[in-house]
Design a protein around this motif. Structure first.
Motif, short mmCIF file in Angstrom:
data_model
loop_
_atom_site.label_atom_id
_atom_site.label_comp_id
_atom_site.label_asym_id
_atom_site.label_seq_id
_atom_site.Cartn_x
_atom_site.Cartn_y
_atom_site.Cartn_z
N ALA A 4 0.76 -1.26 -0.04
CA ALA A 4 -0.03 -0.03 -0.04
C ALA A 4 0.70 1.21 -0.01
CB ALA A 4 -0.93 -0.18 1.27
N ALA A 5 1.94 1.31 0.81
CA ALA A 5 2.89 2.48 0.89
C ALA A 5 3.69 2.70 -0.43
CB ALA A 5 3.55 2.19 2.18
N ALA A 6 4.08 1.56 -1.07
CA ALA A 6 4.80 1.71 -2.30
C ALA A 6 4.03 2.30 -3.36
CB ALA A 6 5.09 0.40 -2.65
N GLU A 7 2.66 2.03 -3.41
CA GLU A 7 1.78 2.57 -4.34
C GLU A 7 1.40 4.02 -3.71
OE1 GLU A 7 -1.08 2.95 -7.67
OE2 GLU A 7 0.70 1.69 -7.15
N ALA A 8 1.10 4.35 -2.72
CA ALA A 8 0.61 5.74 -2.27
C ALA A 8 1.91 6.74 -2.30
CB ALA A 8 0.22 5.57 -0.64
N ALA A 9 3.08 6.11 -2.09
CA ALA A 9 4.01 7.29 -2.18
C ALA A 9 4.47 7.86 -3.35
CB ALA A 9 5.39 6.36 -1.98
N GLY A 10 3.77 7.36 -4.56
CA GLY A 10 3.84 8.07 -5.83
C GLY A 10 2.72 8.93 -5.89
N TYR A 11 1.56 9.11 -5.05
CA TYR A 11 0.68 10.07 -5.26
C TYR A 11 0.90 11.35 -4.61
CZ TYR A 11 -1.99 6.33 -7.82
OH TYR A 11 -2.28 5.40 -8.45
N ASP A 12 0.89 12.53 -5.40
CA ASP A 12 0.94 13.94 -4.52
C ASP A 12 -0.32 14.34 -3.69
OD1 ASP A 12 -0.79 14.62 -6.75
OD2 ASP A 12 0.56 15.90 -7.64
N GLN A 13 -1.34 13.48 -4.12
CA GLN A 13 -2.58 13.90 -3.58
C GLN A 13 -2.55 12.95 -2.08
OE1 GLN A 13 -2.17 11.90 -6.36
NE2 GLN A 13 -4.03 12.56 -7.75
N LEU A 14 -1.77 12.20 -1.85
CA LEU A 14 -1.93 11.52 -0.61
C LEU A 14 -0.54 11.80 0.39
CD1 LEU A 14 -2.56 7.81 -2.21
CD2 LEU A 14 -4.23 9.20 -0.94
N TYR A 15 -0.75 11.98 1.64
CA TYR A 15 0.28 12.36 2.62
C TYR A 15 1.20 13.36 2.05
CZ TYR A 15 -1.25 7.37 3.98
OH TYR A 15 -2.09 6.35 4.23
N PRO A 16 0.48 14.52 1.98
CA PRO A 16 1.11 15.61 1.34
C PRO A 16 2.18 16.12 2.29
CG PRO A 16 -0.88 16.28 1.69
CD PRO A 16 -1.03 14.93 1.89
N GLY A 17 2.00 15.72 3.32
CA GLY A 17 2.97 16.28 4.50
C GLY A 17 4.42 15.38 4.65
N ALA A 18 4.37 14.28 3.84
CA ALA A 18 5.17 13.24 4.26
C ALA A 18 6.55 13.37 3.14
CB ALA A 18 4.66 11.77 3.96
N GLY A 19 6.52 14.32 2.22
CA GLY A 19 7.61 14.75 1.23
C GLY A 19 7.13 14.50 -0.03
N ASP A 20 8.08 14.90 -0.95
CA ASP A 20 8.01 14.88 -2.26
C ASP A 20 7.62 13.55 -2.83
OD1 ASP A 20 8.29 17.54 -2.44
OD2 ASP A 20 10.47 17.35 -3.07
#
Length: 254
Positions: free
Chosen positions: A129-145
């Motif tokens: 889930a995290a490997a997929e989510a990490a690529g979306y700027d809409q998700l977790y915007p405060g967690a880095g680029d």
């Protein structure tokens, strides 16, 4: 080697047992390597053992999510068990590490967690889930680029190796209906020969002194026939979950 590699493991010592040869091999080749460990807190004895293991493997310092082991509340006093944390929270914590490390590939356990351990199974789910989510700027915007790894590799065993080892250890084939480790041989995407790094892997495993004293997997490995132990230490196998159009690979670089 221009490659970033991030392993996600449930407990201290898993980095050595499951991916120790891979980490040492790629670190020696110049790849950037790192490990996130989902359970145990900084300041505990096992976190210190993890630090020594990572130093041996060339994988940087510990990156601890700090949750409690499913069966050991003292692993992270006051923290919830990893398996009880809402998925949104644990995925977000891991997304932050993925965006910091910016790996080309991420490694974790197969869907069975190697052998069914609930923390391992949960680490598999959180990692995908995290490997997929990490690529979306809409998700977790405060967690880095945003950052999207090319693929996730799942540490596992070819079923033929498991069956052959079972017969060697127990003197007979598995019973019908026996729950077995691993996956059908045709699902293996990458087989890494890490025999040249087996001594480093073994040393990293022994850095986890409390686990050596407790027994568990270390006792099982030392009790295996020499040939079976050498095969497990000198080979690592992976399934591949691709985030690109390429369905198969022959190495972690692809």
């Amino acid at each position: 080697m221009d490659l970033g590699l991030l392993c996600v493991h449930a407990h201290p010592d898993d980095e050595a047992i499951w991916t120790g040869g891979t980490l040492a091999r790629y670190a020696d080749a110049g790849a950037r390597t790192a490990v996130v460990t989902c359970t145990w807190a900084a300041g505990t004895g096992r976190a210190g053992e993890l630090e020594r293991s990572l130093e041996i493997l060339g994988a940087g310092g510990p990156r601890l999510l700090g949750y409690a082991d499913a069966g050991k509340p003292d692993s992270a006093p006051g923290a919830p068990r990893f398996v009880d944390v809402p998925l949104e929270e644990s995925v977000g914590r891991l997304v932050e590490h993925i965006r910091q490390v910016r790996p080309d590939v991420v490694l974790t356990y197969d869907g069975y967690g190697g052998y069914g351990h609930p923390d391992h199974v949960h680490a598999h789910r959180v990692t995908l889930a995290a490997a997929e989510a990490a690529g979306y700027d809409q998700l977790y915007p405060g967690a880095g680029d945003p950052w999207r790894p090319r693929a996730v590799y799942l540490a596992t065993f070819p079923r033929s190796v498991v069956v052959a080892g079972w017969e060697e250890v127990f003197g007979a084939p598995p019973e019908p209906g026996q729950t077995m480790l691993g996956v059908p041989d045709g699902e293996i995407a990458v087989h890494l020969d890490v025999a040249a790094w087996a001594e480093r892997k073994w040393a990293a495993m022994h850095a986890h002194e409390s686990e050596v004293e407790r027994g568990a997997s270390m006792t099982l490995l030392t009790s295996l026939p020499e040939r079976a132990r050498a095969q497990l230490l000198g080979n690592e196998w992976y399934r591949r979950v691709s985030f690109t159009a390429q369905p198969t690979a022959t190495s972690l670089e692809a």
